[in-house]
Design a protein around this motif. Sequence first.
Motif, PDB file in Angstrom:
ATOM      1  N   LYS A 228       0.862  -1.193   0.000  1.00  0.00           N
ATOM      2  CA  LYS A 228       0.000   0.000   0.000  1.00  0.00           C
ATOM      3  C   LYS A 228       0.901   1.247   0.000  1.00  0.00           C
ATOM      4  CE  LYS A 228      -3.817   1.938   2.633  1.00  0.00           C
ATOM      5  NZ  LYS A 228      -4.462   1.874   3.949  1.00  0.00           N
ATOM      6  N   ARG A 229       1.944   1.174   0.848  1.00  0.00           N
ATOM      7  CA  ARG A 229       2.906   2.276   0.916  1.00  0.00           C
ATOM      8  C   ARG A 229       3.584   2.478  -0.447  1.00  0.00           C
ATOM      9  NH1 ARG A 229       7.917   4.163   1.935  1.00  0.00           N
ATOM     10  NH2 ARG A 229       8.175   5.548   3.728  1.00  0.00           N
ATOM     11  N   ALA A 230       3.943   1.345  -1.086  1.00  0.00           N
ATOM     12  CA  ALA A 230       4.630   1.421  -2.385  1.00  0.00           C
ATOM     13  C   ALA A 230       3.749   2.105  -3.431  1.00  0.00           C
ATOM     14  CB  ALA A 230       5.021   0.027  -2.845  1.00  0.00           C
TER      15      ALA A 230
ATOM     16  N   GLN B 262       4.021  12.582  -9.411  1.00  0.00           N
ATOM     17  CA  GLN B 262       3.944  14.022  -9.138  1.00  0.00           C
ATOM     18  C   GLN B 262       5.306  14.680  -9.346  1.00  0.00           C
ATOM     19  OE1 GLN B 262       1.264  15.880  -8.337  1.00  0.00           O
ATOM     20  NE2 GLN B 262      -0.009  14.060  -8.609  1.00  0.00           N
ATOM     21  N   LYS B 263       6.333  14.002  -8.812  1.00  0.00           N
ATOM     22  CA  LYS B 263       7.682  14.563  -8.937  1.00  0.00           C
ATOM     23  C   LYS B 263       8.091  14.663 -10.409  1.00  0.00           C
ATOM     24  CE  LYS B 263       9.655  12.949  -4.595  1.00  0.00           C
ATOM     25  NZ  LYS B 263      10.473  11.892  -3.993  1.00  0.00           N
ATOM     26  N   GLU B 264       7.719  13.620 -11.160  1.00  0.00           N
ATOM     27  CA  GLU B 264       8.036  13.592 -12.595  1.00  0.00           C
ATOM     28  C   GLU B 264       7.431  14.818 -13.281  1.00  0.00           C
ATOM     29  OE1 GLU B 264       8.617  10.002 -14.315  1.00  0.00           O
ATOM     30  OE2 GLU B 264       9.480  11.251 -15.892  1.00  0.00           O
TER      31      GLU B 264
ATOM     32  N   ARG C  68      13.090  15.050   3.625  1.00  0.00           N
ATOM     33  CA  ARG C  68      11.820  14.375   3.897  1.00  0.00           C
ATOM     34  C   ARG C  68      12.069  13.027   4.617  1.00  0.00           C
ATOM     35  NH1 ARG C  68       6.625  13.487   5.179  1.00  0.00           N
ATOM     36  NH2 ARG C  68       5.950  11.520   4.304  1.00  0.00           N
ATOM     37  N   GLU C  69      13.098  12.314   4.169  1.00  0.00           N
ATOM     38  CA  GLU C  69      13.397  11.019   4.786  1.00  0.00           C
ATOM     39  C   GLU C  69      13.802  11.193   6.251  1.00  0.00           C
ATOM     40  OE1 GLU C  69      15.913   8.342   2.603  1.00  0.00           O
ATOM     41  OE2 GLU C  69      14.752   8.565   0.751  1.00  0.00           O
ATOM     42  N   ARG C  70      14.596  12.222   6.547  1.00  0.00           N
ATOM     43  CA  ARG C  70      15.030  12.454   7.923  1.00  0.00           C
ATOM     44  C   ARG C  70      13.837  12.829   8.802  1.00  0.00           C
ATOM     45  NH1 ARG C  70      18.871  16.950   8.110  1.00  0.00           N
ATOM     46  NH2 ARG C  70      16.980  18.155   8.478  1.00  0.00           N
TER      47      ARG C  70
HETATM   48  C1  LIG Z   1       8.124   8.955  -1.309  1.00  0.00           C
HETATM   49  C2  LIG Z   1       9.028   9.919  -1.525  1.00  0.00           C
HETATM   50  O1  LIG Z   1      10.229   9.691  -2.247  1.00  0.00           O
HETATM   51  C3  LIG Z   1      11.394   9.152  -1.660  1.00  0.00           C
HETATM   52  C4  LIG Z   1      11.030   8.059  -0.749  1.00  0.00           C
HETATM   53  C5  LIG Z   1      10.664   8.333   0.524  1.00  0.00           C
HETATM   54  C6  LIG Z   1       9.932   7.329   1.337  1.00  0.00           C
HETATM   55  O2  LIG Z   1       9.899   6.149   0.965  1.00  0.00           O
HETATM   56  O3  LIG Z   1       9.315   7.711   2.346  1.00  0.00           O
HETATM   57  C7  LIG Z   1      10.973   9.596   1.046  1.00  0.00           C
HETATM   58  C8  LIG Z   1      11.638  10.559   0.347  1.00  0.00           C
HETATM   59  C9  LIG Z   1      12.146  10.314  -1.001  1.00  0.00           C
HETATM   60  O4  LIG Z   1      13.526  10.066  -0.947  1.00  0.00           O
HETATM   61  C10 LIG Z   1       8.797  11.313  -1.052  1.00  0.00           C
HETATM   62  O5  LIG Z   1       9.490  12.221  -1.514  1.00  0.00           O
HETATM   63  O6  LIG Z   1       7.892  11.519  -0.250  1.00  0.00           O
END
Ligand SMILES: C=C(O[C@@H]1C=C(C(=O)O)C=C[C@H]1O)C(=O)O
Length: 362
Positions: A26-28, A37-39, A50-52
């Motif tokens: 689901k997360r994937a 969206q990023k594309e 964001r990851e931190r």
């Molecule tokens: C899902 C994203 O893309 C990447 C994956 C992330 C994740 O799995 O949580 C977080 C940041 C990004 O490096 C995002 O930008 O939110």
Amino acid sequence: MMTTELTQLRNQIDEINLEILKLLNKRAEVVQEIGKQKEKQGVNRFDPVRERESLEAILKHHNGPFEAATIQHIFKEIFKASLELQEDDHRKTLLVSRKAKPENTIVNINGEAIGDGEQRFIMGPCAVESYEQVKEVALAMKQQGLTMMRGGAFKPRTSPYDFQGLGVEGLRILRRVANETGMSIISEIVTPEDVETALDYVDVIQVGARNMQNFELLKTVGRTNKPVLLKRGIAATIEEFINAAEYILAQGNGQIILCERGIRTYERATRNTLDISAVPILKKETHLPVVVDVTHSTGRRDLLLPTAKAAMAIGADAVMAEVHPDPAVALSDSAQQMNIPQFHEFMDELKTLKERLSKTLV
Ligand SMILES: C=C(O[C@@H]1C=C(C(=O)O)C=C[C@H]1O)C(=O)O
């Protein structure tokens, strides 16, 4: 005998595993949406900030029994896999990808095709040195029924003091011989400014290994309607090679031939290391025809035939090699070019193999 308690606990684990699996996928799916969206916005897929922040938020809620560092490690792995998923999706949307176009691209060169399933041969001298030299090779090729001739007029050499090619005069010689013998010409162009001039002389524009990431040149040839033979850079990954082809197609020119010509490795027995598995990988990942240049990948005359055979057996659309009337006096690459009798032997062997391969493949 397992106790019923242990069995029950394991049943619980099985259920939890399935829940984790469902949640991970689901997360994937959400990650894939974010990727799209990023594309659209043209922003970087990797977002360490964001990851931190996500990790900090997760750890705030964490109270064992796992160590915080263990949780952090597991989530970092999830982030990494998510990023790879976004990158995979991105790759699949490239115009050169099989996903975008499942059927093979067939490049037409004056009525001869590359990529139609029949294996072809592109031969010719390393560099154009004189009319007589080019003509002699063309006549030998004609005797073998070949029509695709390579020859360098602009030579990007490692040393600035080495023979740099005859330039436009070289292109004129190639065209003259082509018109007299019915050859099609493949020749390298090294600067965007020369592309327009080249259109009058060549049938296929070659972008050389050293220019594989010369993005302005790629864009310029992408705006023409001439077929392009794109060589893999000397230290380029397959992904970088595919992206270089994308630069050309993104400008509208889809007549692209990919050329594996060996990559730089620690091995010195050959000039470069022929990455033979790049052929099926490129054919799987893209819809473009793939050629193997056995001369530059080996740099050794004695290896031209075995590597050409390998290229044909693995499914290359064409083999490319260099021929010179008198290799010993050639102004470039004298150790690796074949003379005319060697060329005829080479062709006879490969034609026999081609027959045999076409029988086994039917
Ligand atoms: C899902 C994203 O893309 C990447 C994956 C992330 C994740 O799995 O949580 C977080 C940041 C990004 O490096 C995002 O930008 O939110």
